[in-house]
Motif scaffolding. Structure first.
Motif, mmCIF file in Angstrom:
data_model
loop_
_atom_site.group_PDB
_atom_site.id
_atom_site.type_symbol
_atom_site.label_atom_id
_atom_site.label_comp_id
_atom_site.label_asym_id
_atom_site.label_seq_id
_atom_site.Cartn_x
_atom_site.Cartn_y
_atom_site.Cartn_z
ATOM 1 N N ARG A 195 3.562 34.379 50.744
ATOM 2 C CA ARG A 195 4.519 33.480 50.097
ATOM 3 C C ARG A 195 5.959 33.850 50.377
ATOM 4 N NH1 ARG A 195 1.087 33.292 44.438
ATOM 5 N NH2 ARG A 195 -0.602 31.955 45.245
ATOM 6 N N SER A 196 6.238 35.145 50.561
ATOM 7 C CA SER A 196 7.601 35.555 50.877
ATOM 8 C C SER A 196 7.560 36.875 51.622
ATOM 9 C CB SER A 196 8.460 35.672 49.620
ATOM 10 O OG SER A 196 7.990 36.708 48.777
ATOM 11 N N VAL A 197 8.587 37.099 52.432
ATOM 12 C CA VAL A 197 8.710 38.328 53.209
ATOM 13 C C VAL A 197 10.078 38.936 52.919
ATOM 14 C CG1 VAL A 197 8.704 39.356 55.515
ATOM 15 C CG2 VAL A 197 7.242 37.363 55.032
ATOM 16 N N VAL A 198 10.101 40.238 52.637
ATOM 17 C CA VAL A 198 11.353 40.967 52.511
ATOM 18 C C VAL A 198 11.444 41.921 53.694
ATOM 19 C CG1 VAL A 198 12.669 42.653 51.187
ATOM 20 C CG2 VAL A 198 11.505 40.778 50.003
ATOM 21 N N CYS A 199 12.444 41.716 54.535
ATOM 22 C CA CYS A 199 12.660 42.545 55.712
ATOM 23 C C CYS A 199 13.773 43.530 55.430
ATOM 24 C CB CYS A 199 13.056 41.694 56.919
ATOM 25 S SG CYS A 199 12.031 40.252 57.189
ATOM 26 N N THR A 200 13.508 44.811 55.604
ATOM 27 C CA THR A 200 14.578 45.805 55.486
ATOM 28 C C THR A 200 15.245 45.943 56.848
ATOM 29 O OG1 THR A 200 12.983 47.593 55.902
ATOM 30 C CG2 THR A 200 13.441 47.020 53.613
ATOM 31 N N GLN B 247 22.180 46.847 57.879
ATOM 32 C CA GLN B 247 22.436 45.417 57.665
ATOM 33 C C GLN B 247 21.845 44.899 56.358
ATOM 34 O OE1 GLN B 247 24.531 44.054 59.899
ATOM 35 N NE2 GLN B 247 24.461 46.104 60.798
ATOM 36 N N GLY B 248 21.222 45.777 55.575
ATOM 37 C CA GLY B 248 20.716 45.367 54.268
ATOM 38 C C GLY B 248 19.282 44.883 54.319
ATOM 39 N N ALA B 249 19.047 43.696 53.791
ATOM 40 C CA ALA B 249 17.690 43.149 53.727
ATOM 41 C C ALA B 249 17.752 41.634 53.706
ATOM 42 C CB ALA B 249 16.952 43.674 52.494
ATOM 43 N N ARG B 250 16.646 41.021 54.076
ATOM 44 C CA ARG B 250 16.544 39.557 54.086
ATOM 45 C C ARG B 250 15.247 39.154 53.403
ATOM 46 N NH1 ARG B 250 17.503 37.961 59.551
ATOM 47 N NH2 ARG B 250 19.668 37.888 58.844
ATOM 48 N N TYR B 251 15.338 38.161 52.544
ATOM 49 C CA TYR B 251 14.184 37.562 51.870
ATOM 50 C C TYR B 251 13.949 36.185 52.481
ATOM 51 C CZ TYR B 251 11.566 35.193 48.106
ATOM 52 O OH TYR B 251 10.648 34.470 47.372
ATOM 53 N N ALA C 244 9.069 29.856 52.378
ATOM 54 C CA ALA C 244 9.006 28.562 53.054
ATOM 55 C C ALA C 244 10.204 27.687 52.733
ATOM 56 C CB ALA C 244 7.707 27.848 52.682
ATOM 57 N N GLU C 245 10.782 27.873 51.548
ATOM 58 C CA GLU C 245 11.842 26.975 51.091
ATOM 59 C C GLU C 245 13.247 27.501 51.333
ATOM 60 O OE1 GLU C 245 9.491 28.220 48.933
ATOM 61 O OE2 GLU C 245 8.076 26.547 49.148
ATOM 62 N N ALA C 246 13.410 28.820 51.491
ATOM 63 C CA ALA C 246 14.768 29.363 51.520
ATOM 64 C C ALA C 246 14.763 30.759 52.126
ATOM 65 C CB ALA C 246 15.342 29.426 50.105
ATOM 66 N N SER C 247 15.965 31.243 52.407
ATOM 67 C CA SER C 247 16.143 32.638 52.805
ATOM 68 C C SER C 247 17.416 33.164 52.152
ATOM 69 C CB SER C 247 16.225 32.779 54.325
ATOM 70 O OG SER C 247 17.386 32.161 54.823
ATOM 71 N N HIS C 248 17.431 34.466 51.878
ATOM 72 C CA HIS C 248 18.584 35.099 51.241
ATOM 73 C C HIS C 248 18.845 36.430 51.934
ATOM 74 C CE1 HIS C 248 18.310 32.209 47.918
ATOM 75 N NE2 HIS C 248 17.018 32.457 47.892
ATOM 76 N N ASP C 249 20.092 36.740 52.180
ATOM 77 C CA ASP C 249 20.495 38.008 52.751
ATOM 78 C C ASP C 249 21.276 38.813 51.719
ATOM 79 O OD1 ASP C 249 19.375 37.448 55.233
ATOM 80 O OD2 ASP C 249 21.232 36.577 56.021
ATOM 81 N N ALA C 250 21.145 40.121 51.781
ATOM 82 C CA ALA C 250 21.930 41.019 50.916
ATOM 83 C C ALA C 250 22.343 42.223 51.744
ATOM 84 C CB ALA C 250 21.116 41.460 49.703
ATOM 85 N N ARG C 251 23.575 42.658 51.538
ATOM 86 C CA ARG C 251 24.098 43.791 52.296
ATOM 87 C C ARG C 251 25.067 44.576 51.431
ATOM 88 N NH1 ARG C 251 27.028 43.457 58.276
ATOM 89 N NH2 ARG C 251 27.354 45.716 58.529
ATOM 90 N N PHE C 252 25.048 45.878 51.575
ATOM 91 C CA PHE C 252 25.997 46.727 50.864
ATOM 92 C C PHE C 252 27.402 46.483 51.418
ATOM 93 C CE2 PHE C 252 28.378 50.757 50.640
ATOM 94 C CZ PHE C 252 28.415 50.911 49.264
ATOM 95 N N ILE C 253 28.348 46.287 50.503
ATOM 96 C CA ILE C 253 29.740 46.079 50.900
ATOM 97 C C ILE C 253 30.444 47.429 50.909
ATOM 98 C CG2 ILE C 253 31.888 44.868 50.417
ATOM 99 C CD1 ILE C 253 29.489 43.084 51.175
#
Length: 307
Positions: free
Chosen positions: A207-212, A216-220, A223-232
């Motif tokens: 249902r979802s994948v979290v890539c480390t 560069q942080g991580a990406r979620y 099927a419906e969306a993707s989200h990126d997060a990164r340390f500032i």
């Protein structure tokens, strides 16, 4: 998707020893080293502690060997407030040796021993009351029975997709991947899957994948969306051991609390970044209070020191 209740972690436990050296040795070269860290480890056990430090109620099911240090691995986990279901079997507990040079580059040596996954007897006696999430790594076919229970009980589960668990390809893992709420992958795992790895996992029913993604942080991705997060900022990196496990455990805890995916992912990335500022895995994981200070700190703040 959110759930309520306890997070149950089922999988591996090890004794982790970090050796700090000026450089990696050449053939037939003798180097003096410092043992900078020796404590419980393991992909799933690390994630369980991170989840507990993030504030979740946590259960952990593991089996050690029957060597002298085995019981000592469980005591600090129980002291942290984790409900440990532990057993013993004849043989050596997994040992992980982390070779760390002065630049923070690491190499891992692993003796699997007998503690990579609990046996059928321990798994059949698990207490599922109040469990709202399962996290595991598929180091044994026994994982299928645990995930099948989740499937029938409507409990979401996540998997740490370690490269060593699918050397022959993803086909043997189809039964545990199909329906998984989240699969956590590092860059090595994604490369091993091959072309369009995230799309392949989603096509298998994940249902979802979290890539480390390291710095560069991580990406979620779902099927419906993707989200990126990164340390500032530019954190001091001392040792990256267990950072991905920290991210997984923190993400699970915050999702169980009902936090949105973007906010849970951001916190998990910051927790993993914090952990890179200290030596070893579990000893460098933040508490909630430490993470709040880290998130609000000015540039140049040093984390991972249990300040």
């Amino acid at each position: 998707m959110t759930a309520a209740g306890k997070a149950l972690f089922v999988g591996d436990i090890s004794l982790d020893t970090t050796l700090l050296m000026e450089k990696m040795p050449q053939p037939d070269e003798k180097l003096l080293v410092s043992i900078t860290n020796e404590m419980p480890g393991g992909v799933v056990t690390n994630a369980a502690l991170a989840c507990r430090l993030a504030g979740a109620s946590v259960g952990l099911a593991v089996e050690t060997g029957d060597d002298l240090f085995a019981e000592g691995l469980l005591a600090p986990l129980r002291a942290a407030g984790i409900d440990v279901t532990g057993g013993r079997r004849p043989g050596r507990t997994c040992r992980a040796i982390v070779l760390l040079d002065a630049q923070g580059e690491k190499r891992l040596l692993l003796e699997p021993g007998v503690s990579m996954y609990p046996g059928a007897d321990l798994l059949s006696g698990l207490d599922w009351r109040g469990v709202g999430w399962l996290h595991t790594a598929v180091y044994s076919a026994a994982a299928e029975s645990v995930i099948e229970h989740c499937r029938h009980a409507g409990i979401p589960w996540s998997i740490d997709l370690e490269p060593a668990t699918f050397m022959a390809g993803l086909a043997p893992l189809h039964p545990v991947l199909n329906g998984a709420e989240t699969v956590f992958c590092n860059q090595r795992a994604l490369a091993q899957i091959g072309d369009e790895p995230i799309a392949r996992l989603l096509a298998l029913g994940v249902r979802s994948v979290v890539c480390t993604l390291g710095p560069q942080g991580a990406r979620y991705v779902c099927a419906e969306a993707s989200h990126d997060a990164r340390f500032i900022g530019t954190p001091a990196v001392v040792d990256t051991t267990g950072a991905g496990d920290c991210l997984a455990g923190w993400f699970i805890a915050r999702r169980l609390e009902g936090l949105s995916v973007p906010l849970a992912l951001r916190e998990a990335v910051y927790a993993a970044t914090y952990s890179c500022g200290g030596m070893g895995a579990q000893s460098s994981y933040p508490t909630r209070e430490q993470l709040i200070r880290f998130e609000n700190a000015p540039a140049g703040y040093t984390a991972g020191t249990n300040e």
